[in-house]
Structures are given as structure tokens and as C-alpha cells.
Design a protein around this motif. Structure first.
Motif, short mmCIF file in Angstrom:
data_model
loop_
_atom_site.label_atom_id
_atom_site.label_comp_id
_atom_site.label_asym_id
_atom_site.label_seq_id
_atom_site.Cartn_x
_atom_site.Cartn_y
_atom_site.Cartn_z
N ASP A 21 8.48 5.69 -5.81
CA ASP A 21 9.66 4.83 -5.94
C ASP A 21 9.20 3.48 -6.48
OD1 ASP A 21 11.93 3.25 -5.69
OD2 ASP A 21 12.43 3.96 -3.68
N LEU A 22 9.17 3.33 -7.80
CA LEU A 22 8.63 2.12 -8.42
C LEU A 22 9.45 0.89 -8.08
CD1 LEU A 22 7.66 3.52 -11.95
CD2 LEU A 22 6.23 3.29 -9.90
N ASP A 23 10.75 1.06 -7.94
CA ASP A 23 11.59 -0.08 -7.56
C ASP A 23 11.23 -0.58 -6.16
OD1 ASP A 23 12.98 -0.10 -9.95
OD2 ASP A 23 14.57 1.21 -9.22
N ALA A 24 10.91 0.34 -5.27
CA ALA A 24 10.52 -0.06 -3.92
C ALA A 24 9.19 -0.80 -3.93
CB ALA A 24 10.44 1.17 -3.02
N ALA A 82 0.83 -1.20 0.00
CA ALA A 82 0.00 0.00 0.00
C ALA A 82 0.86 1.25 0.00
CB ALA A 82 -0.93 0.01 1.21
N SER A 83 0.31 2.31 -0.57
CA SER A 83 1.01 3.59 -0.61
C SER A 83 1.05 4.24 0.77
CB SER A 83 0.31 4.52 -1.60
OG SER A 83 0.87 5.82 -1.56
N LEU A 85 -0.67 5.81 -12.09
CA LEU A 85 -1.46 4.58 -12.16
C LEU A 85 -0.98 3.61 -13.24
CD1 LEU A 85 -5.08 5.94 -11.54
CD2 LEU A 85 -3.50 4.91 -9.90
N PRO A 86 -0.67 4.05 -14.46
CA PRO A 86 -0.20 3.07 -15.45
C PRO A 86 1.08 2.34 -15.02
CG PRO A 86 -0.85 5.10 -16.54
CD PRO A 86 -0.86 5.38 -15.05
N ALA A 87 1.99 3.06 -14.37
CA ALA A 87 3.24 2.42 -13.93
C ALA A 87 2.97 1.41 -12.82
CB ALA A 87 4.22 3.49 -13.45
N ILE A 88 2.09 1.76 -11.88
CA ILE A 88 1.76 0.84 -10.79
C ILE A 88 0.98 -0.35 -11.34
CG2 ILE A 88 0.57 0.58 -8.59
CD1 ILE A 88 3.06 2.34 -8.44
N ALA A 89 0.08 -0.11 -12.29
CA ALA A 89 -0.68 -1.21 -12.90
C ALA A 89 0.23 -2.19 -13.61
CB ALA A 89 -1.71 -0.64 -13.88
N LYS A 90 1.26 -1.68 -14.24
CA LYS A 90 2.22 -2.55 -14.93
C LYS A 90 2.93 -3.46 -13.93
CE LYS A 90 6.11 -2.41 -18.17
NZ LYS A 90 7.02 -1.50 -18.94
#
Length: 428
Positions: A136-139, A106-107, A166-171
Motif C-alpha cells: 500500500d504505497l499511499d499508506a 517499516a514493513s 523496491l523502486p516504488a519504495i525508493a521513490k
């Protein structure tokens, strides 16, 4: 109703028809507990989920059904389940996915009540949450393990108004084979469509902008209908035989509506987080003017935020609709109609100045709510986020020196004048 109609049309007509018994044009409040079955076979078919209809108002109700259809249509989902509050919706969303020992990612940027629900309350079910900065997408990727069953974030985060990629997290969610759950309360489907950006499930506190007038509480879970619940063995409640229905397999039987049917037939049946029909009626009336209100909310928020940003008594404004915001470019993609009307301001003078500001405002109402037609203010660190450590408050966007503003639809000149006089007192 065809989803080829425009949003303004759908917010009034989706899910509703004139009442077949009386011709009433507005959806009636069906204030009833039970419904008469045609005969024993009809009753058995309803209880076996072989036929769709009304059994008992803990499960289904005609007024609530119209609301579920309307909000699913506006969000572009396959179906929706409405319940008693936004917090209830979050548990309803997780219930079919989780089990003892399972977790969610969760964020850190979320409503204080959500942070408490995920860090404290769900542990009583044997569930857990890992909180991560979603910038931090890597995290985010690193936080996912074999027991992770969902990713959760807010489209426009409360309290700071931060916009999630959202698109990056959905991926990331797709790569892990787990659903992305997006709380779209602060944005509403008028400003943001999480399903278009890859969300599996969307949750709402309908208490806020959807109802819009601070009269009732309500929640909703909208299913995109796009997730393959049978692709792995991670979601047995949806992909394996259900003992309570003689081995019925929800995904096999209901396809894109598997999650929605499970939410009603198991979630509402056993958790009992029922939305009452009068609350559904108020929310339906609120949604009829959603686009009109959101346009004014956004317009006012932009004017107020611009004024605050140029005021020497303010250290920082977090509104993503400002060109200076690090989220401005992202907001144009995720929320093309505007960045909402929720944001925080850092007041010179810190915690004490924030308290004085809140107490000195006359037009703004000091309440623990947002999304009202009225402008609202709260000092999150001493209220909605007070249960967190100062470090966690800062991570959530609720540092001690900030106040949260929910900008209403009043005359913006009056809102600015009220802020001006209160800042004069708070920073004197």
C-alpha cells in the motif's frame, strides 16, 4: 578490484590479495587484538582519521576488512561495515540517522526478531517505528512525518518470501529526503541488488546465505555512497561537526564513504558490535560459492513449491517463483535470477497440523535459522513470531496455520519425499 569482472569472479577475488608477509593465497585469520604503530605520529594520524589503517580489532581487522570490501563490491556499494550479527547490523544502520523522538517507517512483512527490535527495543533509545503494509504505497507515504529518518524493508521478506517493490519504495524515500534501508538477507546480492533499485543502505544477516553453512553469526551494513547527507539538517551525525574528532565533518571529509567511516569510527568504537576474524574467515569461504549455491537453492525451491502447490493437503504456497503468485511478475524484475528459497505453506488442519508436520519431518531440520545448505523448517507463530498478536502474525506472513520452509541444496526428490511422509502424518 575492478567491478567489471563477473559476479562469479568477484565472489572469490574481491578485496583479497596474497598475504604480503607469507604469500598465503587464502585470506589469513588475523587473530590479534592490537597492531604496532610505526611511531607516535602514525598512531595519532590513525586516531584522528587522517590515515586509514589498523588500530584495535574492535574497530578494524585485516580479515574483516577483506570481507567488508568483498560484500561492498558484490552489492555495488561504496563501502561496508561488518559486525557481530544481522540484528547488530540493523542498529548500526540506524545509529547515525536517529535521535530521541525520531522514527522509521517499516514493513509489516519482516522477520519476527526485527519486528520486536523495532517495536520494543529501539524505544529504549527514544526511537520508534510505524509498521505499514508496503504493498500500500499511499499508506507508506502517509506514515512519513517530519521526524521520520528512514524507511526499512526486506527485499524478499521473511518468512513468506514476499517481494518488495523496491523502486516504488525508493521513490517515496527520495521524495521525503530520507534513506531507504533494505535487508537483503533472503535474496543475497546474487539474486537482488537493492542499490540498483534505489536503496541507500543494505543490511545483511551474513549468518544466512552468505556464510551458508550454519557455523557463525555476522552482519553487514553496505552504503551505496549516493545519499546527500548534507541536503538537510536531518542527519547531524554525518553532516555536522563531530565533537569526538575535534569537529570533523564526516560527509564533508569522506564524501561517499561518510556513512562507512562513521560506522567504524563511532559505531564500532562505541557500540562494540565487533565481528571476530574467524567468523569473517568462514563467511569469506562461504561467499566463494554463493552463486553456485543460490542457483541450486532456487532450483530446488521451485520444484518443491510446485509439488506442494499441487498437493491437496496444502491450502496455499507463498513462493514468489510460482506463476500463480501475485508477486511473480515483480520477482522477475527485482530478483531476475530467482525468487530465493524461502517461503511458507498453509497446512490443512491449522496450527496442530503444522506442529505435527514439523515434528514428523526427518530430512528437514527444525531450527531457528534459514539460508543453510540443509533444508530447514519452523513454525513461525510458535517460535520466531510468537511474541506478536495473531493479527500481527497474519500481517507479517506468519499466521498460525503456516510453516516456513528454507529449501537447501539436497536432492529435491528426497525433500519432496520427506514432506510427503510428514504431511501424511500431520493431516491424518
Amino acid at each position: 578490484m575492478s567491478d567489471t569482472y563477473g559476479f562469479d569472479t568477484l565472489q572469490i577475488h574481491a578485496g583479497a590479495q596474497p598475504d604480503p608477509a607469507t604469500g598465503a593465497r587464502q585470506t589469513p585469520i588475523y587473530q590479534t587484538t592490537g597492531y604496532v604503530f610505526r611511531d607516535a605520529d602514525h598512531a595519532a594520524a590513525l586516531f584522528n582519521l587522517q590515515e586509514v589503517g589498523f588500530i584495535y580489532s574492535r574497530l578494524t581487522n585485516p580479515t574483516v576488512a577483506v570481507l567488508q570490501d568483498r560484500i561492498a563490491t558484490l552489492e555495488g556499494g561504496a563501502g561496508a561495515v561488518c559486525c557481530s550479527s544481522g540484528h547488530a547490523a540493523q542498529i548500526m544502520a540506524l545509529f547515525p540517522l536517529m535521535g530521541p523522538g525520531k522514527n522509521i517507517v517499516a514493513s509489516t512483512r519482516a522477520y519476527g526478531g526485527t519486528l520486536t527490535q523495532f517495536s520494543q527495543t529501539i524505544t529504549r533509545f527514544g526511537w520508534s517505528a510505524t509498521f505499514v503494509d508496503f504493498d500500500d504505497l499511499d499508506a507508506v507515504k502517509a506514515a512519513i512525518d517530519d521526524d521520520t529518518r528512514a524507511i526499512f524493508c526486506e527485499s524478499i521478506a521473511n518468512p513468506g518470501g514476499y517481494v518488495t517493490d523496491l523502486p516504488a519504495i525508493a521513490k517515496i524515500a527520495d521524495g521525503a529526503g530520507i534513506p531507504l534501508i533494505v535487508d537483503n538477507t533472503s535474496a543475497t546480492p546474487y539474486l537482488c541488488n537493492p542499490i540498483e533499485h534505489g536503496a541507500t543502505l543494505v543490511v545483511h544477516s551474513m549468518t544466512k546465505y552468505l556464510t551458508g553453512n550454519g557455523t557463525v553469526t555476522g552482519g553487514a551494513v553496505i552504503d551505496s555512497g549516493k545519499f546527500d547527507w548534507s541536503a538537510s539538517d536531518k542527519f547531524p551525525s554525518l553532516s555536522q561537526p563531530e565533537p569526538a574528532y575535534h569537529g570533523l565533518n564526516f560527509h564533508e571529509t569522506f564524501g561517499p564513504l561518510a556513512f562507512t567511516f562513521h560506522g567504524i569510527a563511532i559505531g564500532l568504537r562505541d557500540l562494540g558490535m565487533t565481528l571476530n576474524p574467524q567468523a569473517a574467515h568462514y563467511t569469506l569461504m562461504g561467499i566463494e560459492t554463493l552463486s553456485l549455491r543460490m542457483e541450486r537453492h532456487v532450483s530446488n525451491a521451485r520444484k518443491v513449491a510446485e509439488w506442494l502447490e499441487n498437493d491437496d493437503r496444502i491450502e496455499m504456497v507463498t513462493y514468489a517463483g510460482l506463476p500463480s503468485s501475485p508477486y511473480a511478475e515483480r520477482a522477475q524484475t527485482i530478483c531476475p535470477r530467482g525468487a530465493g528459497a524461502l517461503f511458507t505453506v498453509s497446512v490443512k488442519g491449522g496450527y496442530d497440523a503444522c506442529v505435527k508436520l514439523v515434528e514428523s519431518l526427518k530430512l528437514f531440520s527444525h531450527v531457528a535459522n534459514l539460508g543453510d545448505t540443509r533444508s530447514l523448517v519452523i513454525h513461525s507463530a510458535s517460535t520466531t513470531h510468537r511474541q506478536l498478536s495473531e493479527q500481527d502474525q497474519i500481517a507479517a506472513g506468519a499466521a498460525p496455520e503456516v510453516v516456513r520452509l528454507s529449501i537447501g541444496i539436497e536432492d529435491p526428490i528426497d525433500l519432496i519425499a520427506d514432506l510427503d511422509q510428514a504431511l501424511a502424518i500431520a493431516t491424518s
